[in-house]
Design a protein around this motif. Structure first.
Motif, PDB file in Angstrom:
ATOM      1  N   VAL A 161       7.535  -1.896   6.547  1.00  0.00           N
ATOM      2  CA  VAL A 161       7.535   0.022   5.676  1.00  0.00           C
ATOM      3  C   VAL A 161       8.917   0.554   4.355  1.00  0.00           C
ATOM      4  O   VAL A 161       9.945  -0.253   5.551  1.00  0.00           O
ATOM      5  N   VAL A 219       5.236   6.669   1.348  1.00  0.00           N
ATOM      6  CA  VAL A 219       5.700   5.602   2.496  1.00  0.00           C
ATOM      7  C   VAL A 219       4.917   4.105   2.283  1.00  0.00           C
ATOM      8  O   VAL A 219       3.275   4.527   2.035  1.00  0.00           O
ATOM      9  N   TRP A 258       3.627   0.266   1.906  1.00  0.00           N
ATOM     10  CA  TRP A 258       3.137  -0.077   3.648  1.00  0.00           C
ATOM     11  C   TRP A 258       3.421  -1.813   2.868  1.00  0.00           C
ATOM     12  O   TRP A 258       3.355  -2.145   1.952  1.00  0.00           O
ATOM     13  N   ARG A 318       1.360  -1.209   0.340  1.00  0.00           N
ATOM     14  CA  ARG A 318       0.316  -0.198   0.048  1.00  0.00           C
ATOM     15  C   ARG A 318       0.559   1.329  -0.038  1.00  0.00           C
ATOM     16  O   ARG A 318       1.236   1.680   1.082  1.00  0.00           O
ATOM     17  N   ARG A 321      10.599   4.272   2.639  1.00  0.00           N
ATOM     18  CA  ARG A 321      10.035   5.540   1.724  1.00  0.00           C
ATOM     19  C   ARG A 321      10.487   5.477   0.228  1.00  0.00           C
ATOM     20  O   ARG A 321      11.437   5.369   0.553  1.00  0.00           O
ATOM     21  N   LEU A 381      10.158  13.997   1.684  1.00  0.00           N
ATOM     22  CA  LEU A 381       9.079  12.793   1.177  1.00  0.00           C
ATOM     23  C   LEU A 381       7.820  12.354   0.808  1.00  0.00           C
ATOM     24  O   LEU A 381       6.954  13.159   1.728  1.00  0.00           O
ATOM     25  N   TRP A 438       1.179   4.699   0.265  1.00  0.00           N
ATOM     26  CA  TRP A 438       0.732   5.946   1.455  1.00  0.00           C
ATOM     27  C   TRP A 438       1.492   7.181   0.914  1.00  0.00           C
ATOM     28  O   TRP A 438       1.840   7.949   0.910  1.00  0.00           O
ATOM     29  N   THR A 439       0.651   7.923   0.300  1.00  0.00           N
ATOM     30  CA  THR A 439       1.354   9.676   0.716  1.00  0.00           C
ATOM     31  C   THR A 439       1.430  10.662   1.785  1.00  0.00           C
ATOM     32  O   THR A 439       0.246  10.334   2.680  1.00  0.00           O
ATOM     33  N   VAL A 440       2.015  10.520   1.840  1.00  0.00           N
ATOM     34  CA  VAL A 440       2.312  11.537   2.932  1.00  0.00           C
ATOM     35  C   VAL A 440       2.755  13.089   2.986  1.00  0.00           C
ATOM     36  O   VAL A 440       2.477  14.155   3.603  1.00  0.00           O
TER      37      VAL A 440
END
Lengths: 241, 241, 241, 241
Positions: free
Chosen positions: B178, B170, B172, B129, B180, B167, B131-133
């Motif tokens: 995890v 990230v 999953w 997965r 980067r 960043l 994910w945008t941070v």
């Protein structure tokens, strides 16, 4: 007390070829810095030069070094690529590195930065003012907010470096330039500090405030431990896939 | 409309040696990505490979490239050091660089980063997965906050890179890690984006959301202009000394 | 062409109380900047002041603003806390914010930074030099590497701000100081640019290079879209627990 | 040995209102953390709560504190704005601040960050994995590269914070999310560490590795000295204008 093994590396050419430089640093820049640092009970010093066996940094010396200081100017190209590789690997494994003045153009620094590290310069002995822009940084401990250097070589922007992790000092020059003169980066597990002051014909490394900054930087750059350079690892899953 | 000259470089080995890979990318990963990007009116595409003359990046091709995408895995060592030097110089002069998946270990990326770029990995086809941070970053334009990749190679921390300037993503992984997985850096005048998704045996470069991110990254990395690599300049004073 | 709705906010006090200031900015600083920006076909301008109804930034005006410029000096305390809250919320939701000169001490900037934003200052009309330390940043497009301002107010370090996401300009002052004079931060989804030049008694906002930087900053700060301020979200699991 | 004056602040509500929480933290979360820290000879501990006189942080207590830990959840709004102001001022003057778990939404943290600090959450007691992405950071000293928390509250992205100065930990959650769970910032002269683990119904603050991280963070956040909050200073010139 945790002891820090510090090695000061100097190409040691100006001091032997120029009486003007020799009059400022009779034993060489490396010995001037090493003598100051050695006066602190937590530091064990070595001072080595490009002319020493294995260019001063054989396996044993390097493997005993927690923090390395690097001064070079006219002989960057003479440093063996194999040594550059070993120094950079040890930084990635955790060794601290203090890069001084004209060592901005050393092979070691350029390899760790990945950029040209080029800058503007002028050697007119003008006045500079080193301002702290990060007064609570450990490198600034006991350091005044401004240090005046009466005779300095100018280093000016644009300085072609990666954006520093931390900007600690910015310098003002009489002739009109500014320079990011104290910068930190981490590469791998190693801490790097670039510090601009320190020309060979001016007694900058005899200035107490400048020496204090270098002393602070050594303590800041000291690694907790130095292991191996990381490599790719095949990892079994922790959770059911 | 400002046109962007985009070159997709691929080592193009898996696709020729493995029918499994060929079934996913019959023309090669480079052609899959290039075909998508070429469907946008502001992009002019070239797709080149390690087997092409001059390893695909002769002076003319490189000098016509605004943004370069790089995919490699098994043949990193075959890339000429001289070519690596030219590519890195052009990045420092302003060319954008998108580094994809296993190219984390390419000579070009490692040279620009100054670190080992090592990581953990596992090839079990697990779910990931993304994910945008940093949801307002231009690279995230029109991209959902989470992208599920049903079958992915795991890339996990510790990823030995300099702290990214930004960043963006990230990841999953089902197995417990995890990563980067979307990071930006500037080196010299060039913008660099590392993007982890993209294994050769999974149809990740056929996924619209992944292609959208690559498209956004190309526009983000486009330089205003590409000049010369900076060099040291002797500077007369502007003010009286 | 994507249009940008730009609002220039000015406390507009010096211009009304001082003939010296009025002679430089007869219609006010806000009108000088707005007139320049409005000459660009992609910008739609409003110029508002503290004395306007709802202190110039009623719901409708603020909700129509993509990028807000803020100039204040003597009347920071008169700005309603409720307005400060609304402006900051809109920045977090995506609105760009350009903070000019003495607005370093505005309520809006201090609230977004979380620090005192204090600095050194001196008003002697000395010469300053604005150096770019990030020449490929979009805010530097078409801007010379150095801009000389013949008569400037000095702003010097230590400037009590969070470390900028990007440092774009550093200023040199004749009297001996340096200053981080062009800094960017992101807060929430909004982009913020602090730009130091711009005193009320000097014609700095009539200088083409300074106006060019402000123009670039407006385009850089433009959001793709402005939504709601994020709030905490209760999230059901995506994977089986 | 340099002694560190540490104060642990807790709103102390869950523990009094819920027998489930009380069975995990009979004396309160603050006492559990304080007892651990007090076992180290370089730390002098106070544990205070919202119900104490002056909400636990009168002038004397605060002025004796080098590093403050903050835990809150249900009573953020009850903390006096005047106290928030004093705590933030002392951080800007140098006091370290460790913000734990649900204190991401405390007034103090939000004021220092300038953003909403909102996030996703889910309370299902799922497994999480805390990964270090910065293994040589002082906060990671003696800490394994991965810590498994069998029962945790999920905190997920997007976490609306300013980009951390340093990202130290990233968490993986069984339900599919990731989170920047260990972040540092400097504000003024004070160091801030946000650390996500620590729900009231799970024995997370009894876990040795989690306590070790908090212990490391206290030492990392310790100021050399705490002075006054900086204010603007009128500065005569150092050089002739």
């Amino acid at each position: 007390m945790t002891m820090i093994n510090v090695t000061v590396w100097n190409e040691f050419r100006h001091e032997r070829h120029s009486s003007a430089v020799r009059s400022v640093y009779p034993e060489g820049i490396h010995q001037a810095i090493a003598a100051y640092l050695a006066s602190h009970p937590d530091m064990l010093l070595k001072a080595v030069t490009l002319s020493d066996p294995e260019q001063g940094l054989g396996e044993k010396v390097l493997n005993d070094t927690d923090v390395l200081l690097w001064w070079g100017h006219t002989a960057h190209d003479e440093v063996d690529d194999e040594l550059v590789e070993r120094v950079c690997s040890r930084v990635l494994a955790g060794m601290g590195l203090i890069v001084l003045h004209s060592a901005h153009f050393s092979k070691v620094f350029r390899k760790l930065m990945g950029t040209t590290c080029s800058l503007r310069w002028r050697e007119e002995g003008e006045r500079s003012r080193l301002w702290t822009v990060n007064p609570s940084h450990p490198i600034c401990r006991g350091v005044p907010e401004q240090i005046v250097i009466e005779n300095d070589e100018m280093y000016g922007e644009f300085f072609d470096i990666p954006a520093p992790d931390e900007l600690v000092f910015v310098s003002w020059y009489q002739g009109g330039e500014v320079f990011r003169s104290g910068c930190t980066w981490q590469r791998g597990k190693g801490r790097i500090f670039y510090f601009a002051p320190g020309h060979e014909t001016y007694p900058i490394y005899h200035t107490p405030e400048i020496l204090k900054i270098i002393e602070n930087a050594v303590r800041w750059a000291r690694p907790e431990s130095i292991g191996d350079v990381p490599d790719c690892i095949k990892q079994p899953p922790f959770e059911k896939i």
